[in-house]
Scaffold this motif. Structure first.
Motif, PDB file in Angstrom:
ATOM      1  N   LEU A 194       0.810  -1.216   0.000  1.00 18.17           N
ATOM      2  CA  LEU A 194       0.000   0.000   0.000  1.00 18.17           C
ATOM      3  C   LEU A 194       0.849   1.273   0.000  1.00 18.17           C
ATOM      4  O   LEU A 194       0.535   2.212  -0.752  1.00 18.17           O
TER       5      LEU A 194
ATOM      6  N   THR B  41      -2.939   8.834   5.480  1.00 20.63           N
ATOM      7  CA  THR B  41      -4.280   8.264   5.499  1.00 20.63           C
ATOM      8  C   THR B  41      -4.227   6.964   6.284  1.00 20.63           C
ATOM      9  O   THR B  41      -3.160   6.547   6.747  1.00 20.63           O
ATOM     10  N   ARG B  42      -5.368   6.337   6.425  1.00 25.26           N
ATOM     11  CA  ARG B  42      -5.445   5.003   7.016  1.00 25.26           C
ATOM     12  C   ARG B  42      -6.140   4.091   6.020  1.00 25.26           C
ATOM     13  O   ARG B  42      -7.190   4.422   5.474  1.00 25.26           O
ATOM     14  N   MET B  43      -5.540   2.941   5.775  1.00 21.04           N
ATOM     15  CA  MET B  43      -6.133   1.939   4.898  1.00 21.04           C
ATOM     16  C   MET B  43      -5.941   0.576   5.532  1.00 21.04           C
ATOM     17  O   MET B  43      -4.852   0.266   6.036  1.00 21.04           O
ATOM     18  N   SER B  44      -7.004  -0.198   5.509  1.00 19.73           N
ATOM     19  CA  SER B  44      -6.970  -1.537   6.117  1.00 19.73           C
ATOM     20  C   SER B  44      -6.495  -1.472   7.564  1.00 19.73           C
ATOM     21  O   SER B  44      -5.767  -2.349   8.036  1.00 19.73           O
TER      22      SER B  44
END
Length: 400
Positions: free
Chosen positions: A252, A292-295
């Motif tokens: 990511l 950001t924040r992902m998963s």
């Protein structure tokens, strides 16, 4: 926080923007905290029209697919196609549906009517052919680059025939597989064919660079710029697909970085051609790292603006748009101790704000960061204020 900031604000006019800057930058970027907000796009359109007419900017670049944007450019410069067609097929992210974007394209076409080529305003997308659901096939970029070189260089120098590319590319569906965004095993990006395509693309781009004098003599600077766009896009897409197939924790961060790197490369190419106006999310244009924040994981990467700024210095300027309310998304009156709250207390509906003057008025104390209840809106981080050239404040954003 009782702070007198009225003296740091000005009417939303091009002249007010230019007074914030030491000189006219080659890239003047206007960020936005949310996409598609009508009053935000209206403010952008007003400023961009004035900057074209008063300051000589000749390109408007939008956070949209760089290849799809070629359709819009053909329309605004020469009238190819219709407004409806280019709004449907010339924008990614479904942004052709935004009334503000439609008005911008309509105005550009009207502005260019009966003007000589040197005075026309060009349109450019500067995002890669990427969506949140995945990435496009590299076919268009790669085959267009190959066709250009075939037409303008000795074909014996080409690393492969067009048929070889077609065989290796296979079906476009396998590249655009939506499941690959969440499941690396579904990606085609590390197949034997994709690996061979990366090597061939590298050779094609190297040939393009090595033959630059010949290509300019046999075609034009315009043709070469377009071929370089195809080359950058093919390289970027193949690299993006490669990392989509990765299974490590780096996947990511790589994907986020690659998108902004593709944006930065396109912006730097535009800067070589002349002064350009740029519009995208604040997070892509800021000089700071994007986050950001992902998963469930925090991610950080360098934004396109940060990458461009390291190359252009004062030739890059960044204005961030901030907003007060967006009631239809639950964004109500900002807290009075936030940056947005201080600006919201002013009587005007929209203002240009001197970021350096505002920072000086605030002294060593920064306002509390605003927390957004809506995932599609990102408040400005007050810690970034020292690295922003100006703000465009829009008080209220009603539902479009």
């Amino acid at each position: 926080m009782a702070t007198d900031i009225k003296g740091t604000t000005h009417a939303v006019e091009a002249c007010a923007v230019m007074k914030l800057l030491p000189r006219r930058p080659r890239l003047l970027a206007l960020g936005e905290p949310t996409h598609g907000a009508g009053t935000v796009l209206d403010a952008r359109n007003k400023l961009f029209r004035q900057l074209v007419e008063q300051e000589g900017y000749r390109t408007i670049a939008i956070e949209s697919d760089c290849l799809m944007g070629l359709l819009v450019d053909a329309y605004v410069t020469s009238g190819t196609g219709t407004l409806d067609e280019v709004m449907e097929h010339g924008f990614s992210h479904e942004w052709g549906a935004f009334a503000g974007n439609r008005e911008l394209v309509r105005w550009m076409r009207a502005h260019n009517e009966d003007r000589p080529a040197s005075e026309r305003v060009r349109f450019s997308g500067f995002d890669g052919p990427l969506e949140i659901t995945g990435a496009a096939s590299p076919r268009q970029a790669l085959t267009s680059l190959h066709a250009y070189l075939s037409a303008h260089t000795d074909t014996d120098l080409l690393p492969c025939a067009a048929g070889t590319l077609d065989r290796l590319l296979g079906s476009d569906e396998q590249w655009a597989e939506p499941a690959a965004m969440m499941d690396p095993a579904r990606s085609f990006g590390r197949s034997a064919e994709a690996r061979e395509l990366r090597l061939l693309t590298d050779d094609l781009v190297a040939l393009l660079d090595a033959r630059t004098p010949q290509l300019i003599a046999s075609d034009s600077h315009e043709g070469l710029h377009l071929a370089r766009l195809y080359g950058r896009t093919a390289v970027g897409l193949l690299r993006y697909h490669f990392w989509m197939a990765d299974t490590s924790p780096s996947r990511l961060p790589w994907l986020m970085s690659l998108r902004d790197s593709m944006m930065a490369a396109n912006l730097l190419a535009l800067a070589e051609q002349g002064p350009a106006l740029v519009n995208a999310h604040n997070g892509h244009l800021q000089r700071d790292r994007s986050t950001t924040r992902m998963s469930g994981r925090p991610l950080e990467w360098w934004s396109a603006g940060a990458l461009v700024d390291t190359r252009l210095g004062e030739e890059y300027a960044f204005l961030a748009t901030v907003l007060g309310t967006m009631p239809h998304h639950g964004v109500s009156t900002p807290p009075p101790d936030s940056l947005e709250g201080l600006l919201y207390a002013l009587p005007d509906d929209s203002r240009v704000v001197d970021a350096a003057g505002l920072a000086a008025a605030l002294g060593g104390t920064r306002p509390a960061p605003r927390v957004s209840p809506y995932y599609g809106y990102s408040p400005l981080d007050p810690a970034h204020l020292d690295r922003i050239d100006g703000l465009v404040f829009v008080k209220d954003v009603p539902q479009s």
